[in-house]
Design a protein around this motif. Sequence first.
Motif, PDB file in Angstrom:
ATOM      1  N   PRO A   1      99.401  77.308 -29.221  1.00 40.23           N
ATOM      2  CA  PRO A   1      98.490  78.225 -28.519  1.00 40.23           C
ATOM      3  C   PRO A   1      97.067  78.107 -29.049  1.00 40.23           C
ATOM      4  O   PRO A   1      96.843  78.130 -30.265  1.00 40.23           O
ATOM      5  CB  PRO A   1      99.071  79.608 -28.842  1.00 40.23           C
ATOM      6  N   PRO A   2      96.090  77.965 -28.147  1.00 38.25           N
ATOM      7  CA  PRO A   2      94.698  78.069 -28.596  1.00 38.25           C
ATOM      8  C   PRO A   2      94.441  79.479 -29.120  1.00 38.25           C
ATOM      9  O   PRO A   2      95.233  80.392 -28.881  1.00 38.25           O
ATOM     10  CB  PRO A   2      93.893  77.804 -27.321  1.00 38.25           C
ATOM     11  N   ILE A   3      93.330  79.651 -29.792  1.00 37.04           N
ATOM     12  CA  ILE A   3      92.977  80.951 -30.362  1.00 37.04           C
ATOM     13  C   ILE A   3      91.638  81.383 -29.771  1.00 37.04           C
ATOM     14  O   ILE A   3      90.643  80.660 -29.879  1.00 37.04           O
ATOM     15  CB  ILE A   3      92.885  80.875 -31.897  1.00 37.04           C
ATOM     16  N   ILE A   4      91.627  82.525 -29.108  1.00 35.39           N
ATOM     17  CA  ILE A   4      90.378  83.045 -28.547  1.00 35.39           C
ATOM     18  C   ILE A   4      89.619  83.754 -29.668  1.00 35.39           C
ATOM     19  O   ILE A   4      90.073  84.765 -30.191  1.00 35.39           O
ATOM     20  CB  ILE A   4      90.641  84.006 -27.376  1.00 35.39           C
ATOM     21  N   VAL A   5      88.484  83.182 -30.031  1.00 36.88           N
ATOM     22  CA  VAL A   5      87.722  83.723 -31.159  1.00 36.88           C
ATOM     23  C   VAL A   5      86.432  84.407 -30.716  1.00 36.88           C
ATOM     24  O   VAL A   5      85.789  85.107 -31.504  1.00 36.88           O
ATOM     25  CB  VAL A   5      87.393  82.625 -32.190  1.00 36.88           C
ATOM     26  N   GLY A   6      86.031  84.194 -29.445  1.00 35.76           N
ATOM     27  CA  GLY A   6      84.790  84.789 -28.976  1.00 35.76           C
ATOM     28  C   GLY A   6      84.748  84.868 -27.466  1.00 35.76           C
ATOM     29  O   GLY A   6      85.732  84.563 -26.780  1.00 35.76           O
TER      30      GLY A   6
ATOM     31  N   ALA B   1      89.284  78.326 -30.482  1.00 36.51           N
ATOM     32  CA  ALA B   1      89.527  77.466 -31.646  1.00 36.51           C
ATOM     33  C   ALA B   1      90.913  76.844 -31.488  1.00 36.51           C
ATOM     34  O   ALA B   1      91.770  77.390 -30.785  1.00 36.51           O
ATOM     35  CB  ALA B   1      89.448  78.268 -32.944  1.00 36.51           C
ATOM     36  N   PHE B   2      91.143  75.713 -32.171  1.00 35.51           N
ATOM     37  CA  PHE B   2      92.382  74.960 -31.973  1.00 35.51           C
ATOM     38  C   PHE B   2      92.980  74.511 -33.287  1.00 35.51           C
ATOM     39  O   PHE B   2      92.288  74.317 -34.273  1.00 35.51           O
ATOM     40  CB  PHE B   2      92.117  73.727 -31.094  1.00 35.51           C
ATOM     41  N   THR B   3      94.293  74.348 -33.250  1.00 37.29           N
ATOM     42  CA  THR B   3      95.013  73.899 -34.434  1.00 37.29           C
ATOM     43  C   THR B   3      95.560  72.498 -34.213  1.00 37.29           C
ATOM     44  O   THR B   3      95.630  72.005 -33.088  1.00 37.29           O
ATOM     45  CB  THR B   3      96.186  74.844 -34.746  1.00 37.29           C
ATOM     46  N   VAL B   4      95.977  71.885 -35.299  1.00 40.13           N
ATOM     47  CA  VAL B   4      96.644  70.580 -35.234  1.00 40.13           C
ATOM     48  C   VAL B   4      98.155  70.765 -35.323  1.00 40.13           C
ATOM     49  O   VAL B   4      98.920  70.105 -34.614  1.00 40.13           O
ATOM     50  CB  VAL B   4      96.150  69.666 -36.378  1.00 40.13           C
ATOM     51  N   ASN B   5      98.578  71.683 -36.163  1.00 40.67           N
ATOM     52  CA  ASN B   5     100.011  71.901 -36.385  1.00 40.67           C
ATOM     53  C   ASN B   5     100.443  73.341 -36.114  1.00 40.67           C
ATOM     54  O   ASN B   5     101.475  73.781 -36.612  1.00 40.67           O
ATOM     55  CB  ASN B   5     100.380  71.533 -37.830  1.00 40.67           C
ATOM     56  N   GLY B   6      99.671  74.065 -35.305  1.00 45.25           N
ATOM     57  CA  GLY B   6      99.978  75.468 -35.052  1.00 45.25           C
ATOM     58  C   GLY B   6     101.037  75.663 -33.986  1.00 45.25           C
ATOM     59  O   GLY B   6     100.852  76.423 -33.034  1.00 45.25           O
TER      60      GLY B   6
END
Length: 767
Positions: A534-539, A517-522
């Motif tokens: 940083p991307p977020i590993i969700v699965g 998953a990805f953010t715009v302002n993270g």
Amino acid sequence: MVQSAVLGFPRIGGQRELKKVTEAYWQGKVSVEELLAKGKELRAHNWKLQKDAGVDVIPSNDFSYYDQVLDLSLLFNVIPERYTKFDLAPIDVLFAMGRGLQRKATETTAAVDVTALEMVKWFDSNYHYVRPTLSHSTKFELNTKAGIKPVDEYLEAKNLGIETRPVILGPISYLYLGKADKDSLDLDPLSTLDKLLPVYKELLAKLKAAGAKQVQIDEPILVLDLPESVQSKYQGAYNSLVGDEVPEIVLATYFGDVRPNLNVFKGLPVSGLHFDFVRVPEQFNEVLTVLSDKQSLSVGIVDGRNIWKTDFAKASAFVSKAVEKLGKDRVFVATSSSLLHTPVDLESETKLDPTIKDWFAFATQKLDEIVVITKNVNGEDVADKLAANAKSIKSRQESSITTNPKVQERLATINESLATRKVPFNERLPSQQEKYKLPLFPTTTIGSFPQTKDIRVNRNKFAKGQISAKEYEDFINKEIETVIRFQEEIGLDVLVHGEPERNDMVQYFGEQLDGFAFTVNGWVQSYGSRYVRPPIIVGDVSRPKEMTVKESVYAQSLTKNPVKGMLTGPVTCLRWSFPRDDVSQKIQSLQLGLALRDEVNDLEKAGITVIQVDEPAIREGLPLRAGKERSDYLNWAAQSFRVATSGVKNDTQIHSHFCYSDLDPNHIKALDADVVSIEFSKKDDPHYIQEFSNYPNHIGLGLFDIHSPRIPSKEEFIARIEEILKVYPANKFWVNPDCGLKTRGWEETKASLTNMVEAAKHFRTKY
């Protein structure tokens, strides 16, 4: 009553305000007054945000324009002489030490040309700090030219009606994390402790005089394997710091297990101790044994390093155990570490899948988590908050988003054969030499070229649908051709396509892999004004299609020189993302290795036979203590890399790159890459070169600092290479920069690379 506490808050601003104003200052577009005013505005916002959230203990002095360790070096006058001979304002001394400075003389100012201090990773995080650099001539004293930062910022908050707890890195950690300057290599920084302690006490006394009731002193090295000679320094050091003229001290550690150093804490004259129970909850019972009857316990239970919601039920139960033992008045609910390592605010993420977004808590939301847990333990009614939290936790646990049976089936097929090249390096080398016919001292770069404003504008237009895919591809191809032609023009041997299509070396791949998953302002600070999302590993992770082949093939079609395919390695993709906390990092890394294996094999099939798989985070991921966890990590980290790279032919050349860490050649050897490049320009200890002299494969020790705007001369490159060749064989040595060039401008990039190539030609003639 139990109170809530925050150890530190992100200083970058929700819209990267600090980055924008700092870079504008470096470019001469804003004044120093405007820079300082923006810093003051950001600090006020952060303090008010925490107060409005109901946090009881709010930190100050957690703000920095570059790095909090570097701030302390400036404050304590740990400034190498090469920076003091110029008439620079304090803020410019700070920036010169952090990023170097090269400035031509004017009618009113002298020329300046000075390199930056060494920068390395902050423990096992992706934050970088600037190493304190001491010499025999270092004279510790409070450098008051720009005020006294911890005192000034405490008073700044006080004037806003907000009481804060100043945060300072402790004296033993400060020196232990430091190094001797190149003219004082026989100096042990810790031998200067007795000279530094009076300056610390002077600072603490000034904080007490300003009204500070308590200070947080961080001693994070207490989670490392410390020799007895270091452990034994704590009692005397802190005995010398306490007194009626200084505030109470809360000693904080984080990121790991303190139990091997537990004797340090017994009888330590501090009012409270903070421990990280997110990373090591099992240290709880033993930690309690070192508390005196009057000392408080700060329970680090809200994760300062990741973005998953805290399970309120579990966290409350854990804190309640502390309350049962110590009583409410001696317990604090706290972040495990500073929130510096998390994005600022989840509310700005309007494009996230609502289901997934409900699983996250960024720094602003973590303030609410701390407060809710505190209220719950105190018996206040937060039933609605607890119910909503339990629903979120259950939603994630039961979601199909996290599981991909095909990925798990493939993971079970990994064996040693899959992670081993067909023949050893010495048998691969002749076929590679015959294929590429590279000269002695082959030259290359690490991958990226300047990410210009034009590139960012067009990428943004494409993302917003303002230009078509064809228009964007044509633009990217034009940028690639510009980079290829420049490299040919100056005579580089192994080329790169420049990566104009890539936003970030991990985010770019994560956006094309399933399971992220990805953010715009993270945004999170990596160092100075360098922020990452940083991307977020969700699965479970897999690769649905080719990610880099099209651009690499196009670049190769433009030239007869070999062009490297550029990938980010599995461990770095893992470490520079926010990883899952419901499965092991080993599983996530091996899944990434399999996904990248598919990409490596497709690059080779498409005719790209020099492939670089970067692993700058491999040292960062090393567990902080020796033992089984560390040996297991080294095994699966190297295995993940080899899974990604071992499916190729003997004459396909695998490169890798490492930077900004204290590397062990044995860790790199286990990867079995044909060529490795290592950040080296700011290393000034000759023993570091010696460590790599027996490295069996080929190596490039980075020759110039890509985080600095200064341009090394041809003569400087020659002198640097000559030093390396005293201990490293010429027939194995590659010539390259420290790292990628995306943060640099074209003018300095062209000049630096031209000088580097000319130096390589000099040595070809000589040898």
